[in-house]
Design a protein around this motif. Sequence first.
Motif, PDB file in Angstrom:
ATOM      1  N   ALA A   1       0.857  -1.187   0.000  1.00 51.95           N
ATOM      2  CA  ALA A   1       0.000   0.000   0.000  1.00 51.95           C
ATOM      3  C   ALA A   1       0.889   1.232   0.000  1.00 51.95           C
ATOM      4  CB  ALA A   1      -0.895   0.012   1.228  1.00 51.95           C
ATOM      5  N   VAL A   2       0.599   2.167  -0.894  1.00 45.47           N
ATOM      6  CA  VAL A   2       1.342   3.432  -0.962  1.00 45.47           C
ATOM      7  C   VAL A   2       0.374   4.549  -0.601  1.00 45.47           C
ATOM      8  CG1 VAL A   2       2.724   4.967  -2.389  1.00 45.47           C
ATOM      9  CG2 VAL A   2       2.822   2.491  -2.775  1.00 45.47           C
ATOM     10  N   LEU A   3       0.658   5.252   0.488  1.00 47.91           N
ATOM     11  CA  LEU A   3      -0.225   6.304   0.969  1.00 47.91           C
ATOM     12  C   LEU A   3       0.357   7.667   0.631  1.00 47.91           C
ATOM     13  CD1 LEU A   3      -1.069   4.901   4.523  1.00 47.91           C
ATOM     14  CD2 LEU A   3      -2.106   4.348   2.325  1.00 47.91           C
ATOM     15  N   GLY A   4      -0.390   8.443  -0.149  1.00 51.31           N
ATOM     16  CA  GLY A   4       0.027   9.797  -0.491  1.00 51.31           C
ATOM     17  C   GLY A   4      -0.799  10.811   0.269  1.00 51.31           C
ATOM     18  N   GLY A   5      -0.567  12.098  -0.048  1.00 51.92           N
ATOM     19  CA  GLY A   5      -1.239  13.150   0.699  1.00 51.92           C
ATOM     20  C   GLY A   5      -2.556  13.603   0.106  1.00 51.92           C
ATOM     21  N   GLY A   6      -2.692  13.569  -1.220  1.00 51.69           N
ATOM     22  CA  GLY A   6      -3.900  14.094  -1.856  1.00 51.69           C
ATOM     23  C   GLY A   6      -4.982  13.045  -1.969  1.00 51.69           C
ATOM     24  N   THR A   7      -6.244  13.470  -1.923  1.00 54.31           N
ATOM     25  CA  THR A   7      -7.336  12.519  -2.087  1.00 54.31           C
ATOM     26  C   THR A   7      -8.047  12.694  -3.424  1.00 54.31           C
ATOM     27  OG1 THR A   7      -8.848  14.033  -0.960  1.00 54.31           O
ATOM     28  CG2 THR A   7      -7.759  12.388   0.391  1.00 54.31           C
TER      29      THR A   7
ATOM     30  N   ASN B   1       1.507  17.380 -12.908  1.00 53.38           N
ATOM     31  CA  ASN B   1       1.066  16.079 -12.397  1.00 53.38           C
ATOM     32  C   ASN B   1       1.178  14.950 -13.416  1.00 53.38           C
ATOM     33  OD1 ASN B   1      -0.953  16.942 -14.087  1.00 53.38           O
ATOM     34  ND2 ASN B   1      -2.626  16.612 -12.666  1.00 53.38           N
ATOM     35  N   SER B   2       1.703  15.232 -14.613  1.00 55.09           N
ATOM     36  CA  SER B   2       1.757  14.199 -15.665  1.00 55.09           C
ATOM     37  C   SER B   2       2.605  13.001 -15.248  1.00 55.09           C
ATOM     38  CB  SER B   2       2.303  14.792 -16.964  1.00 55.09           C
ATOM     39  OG  SER B   2       3.641  15.224 -16.790  1.00 55.09           O
ATOM     40  N   ILE B   3       3.696  13.252 -14.519  1.00 59.35           N
ATOM     41  CA  ILE B   3       4.569  12.161 -14.082  1.00 59.35           C
ATOM     42  C   ILE B   3       3.816  11.248 -13.112  1.00 59.35           C
ATOM     43  CG2 ILE B   3       6.706  11.588 -12.868  1.00 59.35           C
ATOM     44  CD1 ILE B   3       7.666  14.462 -13.694  1.00 59.35           C
ATOM     45  N   CYS B   4       3.170  11.864 -12.119  1.00 56.66           N
ATOM     46  CA  CYS B   4       2.444  11.080 -11.110  1.00 56.66           C
ATOM     47  C   CYS B   4       1.280  10.317 -11.732  1.00 56.66           C
ATOM     48  CB  CYS B   4       1.950  12.008  -9.997  1.00 56.66           C
ATOM     49  SG  CYS B   4       3.283  12.900  -9.178  1.00 56.66           S
ATOM     50  N   LYS B   5       0.601  10.953 -12.699  1.00 55.05           N
ATOM     51  CA  LYS B   5      -0.496  10.262 -13.392  1.00 55.05           C
ATOM     52  C   LYS B   5       0.023   9.030 -14.120  1.00 55.05           C
ATOM     53  CE  LYS B   5      -4.033  13.731 -14.421  1.00 55.05           C
ATOM     54  NZ  LYS B   5      -4.674  14.492 -15.516  1.00 55.05           N
ATOM     55  N   ALA B   6       1.160   9.175 -14.785  1.00 64.02           N
ATOM     56  CA  ALA B   6       1.737   8.047 -15.529  1.00 64.02           C
ATOM     57  C   ALA B   6       2.130   6.917 -14.583  1.00 64.02           C
ATOM     58  CB  ALA B   6       2.948   8.517 -16.330  1.00 64.02           C
ATOM     59  N   LEU B   7       2.701   7.263 -13.428  1.00 66.90           N
ATOM     60  CA  LEU B   7       3.089   6.239 -12.454  1.00 66.90           C
ATOM     61  C   LEU B   7       1.863   5.489 -11.939  1.00 66.90           C
ATOM     62  CD1 LEU B   7       5.794   8.222 -10.432  1.00 66.90           C
ATOM     63  CD2 LEU B   7       6.191   6.342 -12.022  1.00 66.90           C
ATOM     64  N   CYS B   8       0.754   6.197 -11.787  1.00 64.60           N
ATOM     65  CA  CYS B   8      -0.488   5.559 -11.312  1.00 64.60           C
ATOM     66  C   CYS B   8      -1.055   4.577 -12.337  1.00 64.60           C
ATOM     67  CB  CYS B   8      -1.538   6.625 -11.004  1.00 64.60           C
ATOM     68  SG  CYS B   8      -1.203   7.555  -9.499  1.00 64.60           S
ATOM     69  N   ASN B   9      -0.657   4.746 -13.595  1.00 60.29           N
ATOM     70  CA  ASN B   9      -1.170   3.877 -14.663  1.00 60.29           C
ATOM     71  C   ASN B   9      -0.214   2.754 -15.039  1.00 60.29           C
ATOM     72  OD1 ASN B   9      -3.642   5.220 -15.014  1.00 60.29           O
ATOM     73  ND2 ASN B   9      -2.659   6.824 -16.221  1.00 60.29           N
ATOM     74  N   GLU B  10       0.883   2.610 -14.274  1.00 60.29           N
ATOM     75  CA  GLU B  10       1.838   1.535 -14.556  1.00 60.29           C
ATOM     76  C   GLU B  10       1.185   0.174 -14.297  1.00 60.29           C
ATOM     77  OE1 GLU B  10       4.967   1.574 -15.613  1.00 60.29           O
ATOM     78  OE2 GLU B  10       5.476   3.707 -15.546  1.00 60.29           O
ATOM     79  N   SER B  11       1.694  -0.833 -14.963  1.00 56.62           N
ATOM     80  CA  SER B  11       1.183  -2.194 -14.796  1.00 56.62           C
ATOM     81  C   SER B  11       1.313  -2.644 -13.343  1.00 56.62           C
ATOM     82  CB  SER B  11       1.975  -3.136 -15.711  1.00 56.62           C
ATOM     83  OG  SER B  11       1.605  -4.468 -15.482  1.00 56.62           O
ATOM     84  N   GLY B  12       0.242  -3.242 -12.817  1.00 61.98           N
ATOM     85  CA  GLY B  12       0.263  -3.746 -11.450  1.00 61.98           C
ATOM     86  C   GLY B  12      -0.109  -2.730 -10.396  1.00 61.98           C
ATOM     87  N   VAL B  13      -0.354  -1.475 -10.825  1.00 61.59           N
ATOM     88  CA  VAL B  13      -0.712  -0.406  -9.876  1.00 61.59           C
ATOM     89  C   VAL B  13      -2.219  -0.182  -9.914  1.00 61.59           C
ATOM     90  CG1 VAL B  13      -0.445   2.036  -9.294  1.00 61.59           C
ATOM     91  CG2 VAL B  13       1.529   0.725 -10.133  1.00 61.59           C
TER      92      VAL B  13
ATOM     93  N   SER C   1      -4.907   2.473  -8.438  1.00 60.92           N
ATOM     94  CA  SER C   1      -4.985   3.777  -7.775  1.00 60.92           C
ATOM     95  C   SER C   1      -6.391   4.046  -7.265  1.00 60.92           C
ATOM     96  CB  SER C   1      -4.578   4.896  -8.746  1.00 60.92           C
ATOM     97  OG  SER C   1      -3.288   4.676  -9.247  1.00 60.92           O
ATOM     98  N   LYS C   2      -6.464   4.624  -6.063  1.00 61.27           N
ATOM     99  CA  LYS C   2      -7.757   5.006  -5.487  1.00 61.27           C
ATOM    100  C   LYS C   2      -7.659   6.434  -4.976  1.00 61.27           C
ATOM    101  CE  LYS C   2      -9.481   0.461  -4.125  1.00 61.27           C
ATOM    102  NZ  LYS C   2     -10.028  -0.372  -3.046  1.00 61.27           N
ATOM    103  N   PHE C   3      -8.630   7.263  -5.375  1.00 57.49           N
ATOM    104  CA  PHE C   3      -8.679   8.639  -4.897  1.00 57.49           C
ATOM    105  C   PHE C   3     -10.014   8.882  -4.201  1.00 57.49           C
ATOM    106  CE2 PHE C   3      -5.854   8.584  -8.603  1.00 57.49           C
ATOM    107  CZ  PHE C   3      -4.697   9.018  -7.986  1.00 57.49           C
ATOM    108  N   GLY C   4     -10.079   9.952  -3.439  1.00 62.59           N
ATOM    109  CA  GLY C   4     -11.291  10.221  -2.681  1.00 62.59           C
ATOM    110  C   GLY C   4     -11.446   9.293  -1.494  1.00 62.59           C
TER     111      GLY C   4
ATOM    112  N   GLY D   1     -14.541   3.991   8.608  1.00 68.45           N
ATOM    113  CA  GLY D   1     -14.524   2.702   9.283  1.00 68.45           C
ATOM    114  C   GLY D   1     -14.427   1.511   8.345  1.00 68.45           C
ATOM    115  N   GLN D   2     -14.423   1.762   7.041  1.00 70.56           N
ATOM    116  CA  GLN D   2     -14.379   0.670   6.058  1.00 70.56           C
ATOM    117  C   GLN D   2     -13.005   0.006   6.050  1.00 70.56           C
ATOM    118  OE1 GLN D   2     -15.093   1.972   2.069  1.00 70.56           O
ATOM    119  NE2 GLN D   2     -14.921  -0.056   1.180  1.00 70.56           N
ATOM    120  N   ASN D   3     -12.998  -1.331   5.940  1.00 69.77           N
ATOM    121  CA  ASN D   3     -11.739  -2.082   5.822  1.00 69.77           C
ATOM    122  C   ASN D   3     -11.234  -1.945   4.393  1.00 69.77           C
ATOM    123  OD1 ASN D   3      -9.658  -3.885   5.702  1.00 69.77           O
ATOM    124  ND2 ASN D   3     -10.733  -5.550   6.738  1.00 69.77           N
ATOM    125  N   LEU D   4     -10.047  -1.350   4.232  1.00 68.91           N
ATOM    126  CA  LEU D   4      -9.505  -1.092   2.889  1.00 68.91           C
ATOM    127  C   LEU D   4      -8.483  -2.131   2.448  1.00 68.91           C
ATOM    128  CD1 LEU D   4      -9.088   2.784   3.256  1.00 68.91           C
ATOM    129  CD2 LEU D   4     -10.928   1.546   2.091  1.00 68.91           C
TER     130      LEU D   4
END
Length: 348
Positions: A9-15, A100-112, A114-117, A139-142
């Motif tokens: 799990a990779v936790l970032g700052g933005g939702t 944000n183009s770099i971060c967007k591309a990393l989120c679309n890499e194979s095996g990744v 991504s969840k926002f919000g 309270g949801q189990n993620l």
Amino acid sequence: MSSTAFKVAVLGGGTRGPGGRMSQRREKTEDGKELHFDHGAPFFSVSNPEVVRLVHEWESRGLVAEWKEKFGSFDFQTLKFDSIEQEGLSKRFVGVPGMNSICKALCNESGVESKFGVGIGRVEWLDDEKLWSLIGVDGQNLGQFKGLVASDKNIVSTRVAEVTGRVPPLDLKLLPELSEKLHNLPVRPCFAVMLAFAEPLSTIPVKGFSIKNSKVLSWAYCDSSKPGRSTTSERWVLHSTAEYAENIIAQTGLKKPSDITLNKVAEELFQEFQSTGANVSQPFFKKAHRWGSAFPAASIAQEEKCLWDRNKRLAICGDFCVSPNVEGAIDSGLAAALRLRDISSSCL
């Protein structure tokens, strides 16, 4: 994914989307025009050979480009622009078409995946299973994960409680060897003001400049002059000094600033921008944003480049580990990835 897979799990700052200070802000004017601003990091430079190699790869994929414009500084004592560089003297890179183009591309890499919000309310270490469990603010189990990467210092920061009223997701008691370094990380707050003009500000001789001898402004740049940006309007971003931001926060607190506060900030920063004497016209769009704790004021792991707990397979990385800029964040992220890669091969 099989049960033997090494799920991290990779936790970032933005939702709302990837990027943090490299995010791109999308705004709409009253008449429906869409405007885009890189309102955090204006650009980045690189010197570390490993990071340079990575940036060149991104450049070949069209994710980044060099911002070839003149830069300088402005002194409020002399009311003059000085230290103007020749075009392209220093290499400054930007994401294309947004930071944000770099971060967007990393989120679309194979095996990744991504969840926002999704807000993380609690991060728990399950000692019997040797797994990390993530619990949402609702309270949801993620899910449960063999490894955890946190790229946002607020996961352990007590400032979270002041802003949200909730305790930080990760209890520092779980990390006795790392807790001293992570406790009360110093930060520099900043306000950014986004401006859009119908006509170019042709009297300003540079497209980005630092500001000396101002208690209000520290930096200004023409966002629309970057490669791959729309030029239907000229867009500028102003950054306040940390001193100015601290004074505002001292008056209003750490909770989300009101529209009244943001409008006041936008007007004060714009007036200081006008005080350069550069014949700045009235913008058709003006809006402020607060970066409350995004800019770190310390580097806590310059040698190791990230904080690492091998037994719990936890890496904490970010620019606050190496240096307070984009290259520092990349360098720290690479170090965290290497540690997880090494340990994952022995766990599978």
